[in-house]
Design a protein around this motif. Sequence first.
Motif, short mmCIF file in Angstrom:
data_model
loop_
_atom_site.label_atom_id
_atom_site.label_comp_id
_atom_site.label_asym_id
_atom_site.label_seq_id
_atom_site.Cartn_x
_atom_site.Cartn_y
_atom_site.Cartn_z
N THR A 1 39.83 87.06 -16.55
CA THR A 1 39.45 85.67 -16.30
C THR A 1 38.46 85.17 -17.35
OG1 THR A 1 39.81 85.94 -13.94
CG2 THR A 1 38.42 84.10 -14.61
N ASP B 1 38.14 86.13 -20.43
CA ASP B 1 38.86 85.92 -21.69
C ASP B 1 39.60 84.59 -21.68
OD1 ASP B 1 37.99 88.38 -22.67
OD2 ASP B 1 39.74 89.43 -21.89
N LYS B 2 40.22 84.26 -20.54
CA LYS B 2 40.93 82.98 -20.43
C LYS B 2 39.97 81.80 -20.53
CE LYS B 2 44.44 85.04 -17.48
NZ LYS B 2 44.90 85.17 -16.09
N ILE B 3 38.82 81.92 -19.86
CA ILE B 3 37.82 80.85 -19.90
C ILE B 3 37.34 80.65 -21.33
CG2 ILE B 3 35.46 80.24 -19.21
CD1 ILE B 3 36.06 81.60 -16.50
N SER C 1 38.83 81.44 -24.18
CA SER C 1 39.91 80.89 -25.01
C SER C 1 40.07 79.39 -24.78
CB SER C 1 41.23 81.59 -24.70
OG SER C 1 41.14 82.94 -25.01
N THR C 2 40.01 78.98 -23.52
CA THR C 2 40.16 77.56 -23.19
C THR C 2 39.00 76.74 -23.75
OG1 THR C 2 41.35 78.15 -21.18
CG2 THR C 2 40.46 75.92 -21.31
N LEU C 3 37.77 77.25 -23.56
CA LEU C 3 36.60 76.53 -24.07
C LEU C 3 36.63 76.43 -25.59
CD1 LEU C 3 33.75 77.95 -21.82
CD2 LEU C 3 34.70 75.65 -21.77
N ALA D 1 39.29 76.47 -27.53
CA ALA D 1 40.37 75.55 -27.92
C ALA D 1 39.92 74.09 -27.77
CB ALA D 1 41.61 75.81 -27.08
N HIS D 2 39.26 73.77 -26.66
CA HIS D 2 38.79 72.39 -26.45
C HIS D 2 37.70 72.02 -27.46
CE1 HIS D 2 41.09 71.34 -22.91
NE2 HIS D 2 40.77 72.51 -22.34
#
Length: 97
Positions: free
Chosen positions: A41, A43-45, A47-49, A51-52
């Motif tokens: 989880t 790692d996903k957070i 990556s998303t942050l 990217a934004h």
Amino acid sequence: MVVEGIIYRYRVGIPWRDLPECFGPWQTVWKRHRRFSGDGTWDKILSTLLAHADAAGLIDWEVSIDSTVNRAHQHATNLPRDTGGPVELHETARGAA
């Protein structure tokens, strides 16, 4: 509040047991952190942050490399040192035969 507790703990650098009570029981915060770390989880957070932030131009991807070398004294460690002495040589000779 649990996620805030995790972030606070890393920001301040305290042990889990010293987490202020306003974040809830430290055991709960620790368990959630452990679960999020194990299932990917965090790692996903991240990556998303990233990217934004990159899409908004908020990240400067320039990297500075420092070639400074820090050396420790030979006795600065508690680890045993492999000297390549006779024990290792005899074992190698027996293993090769």
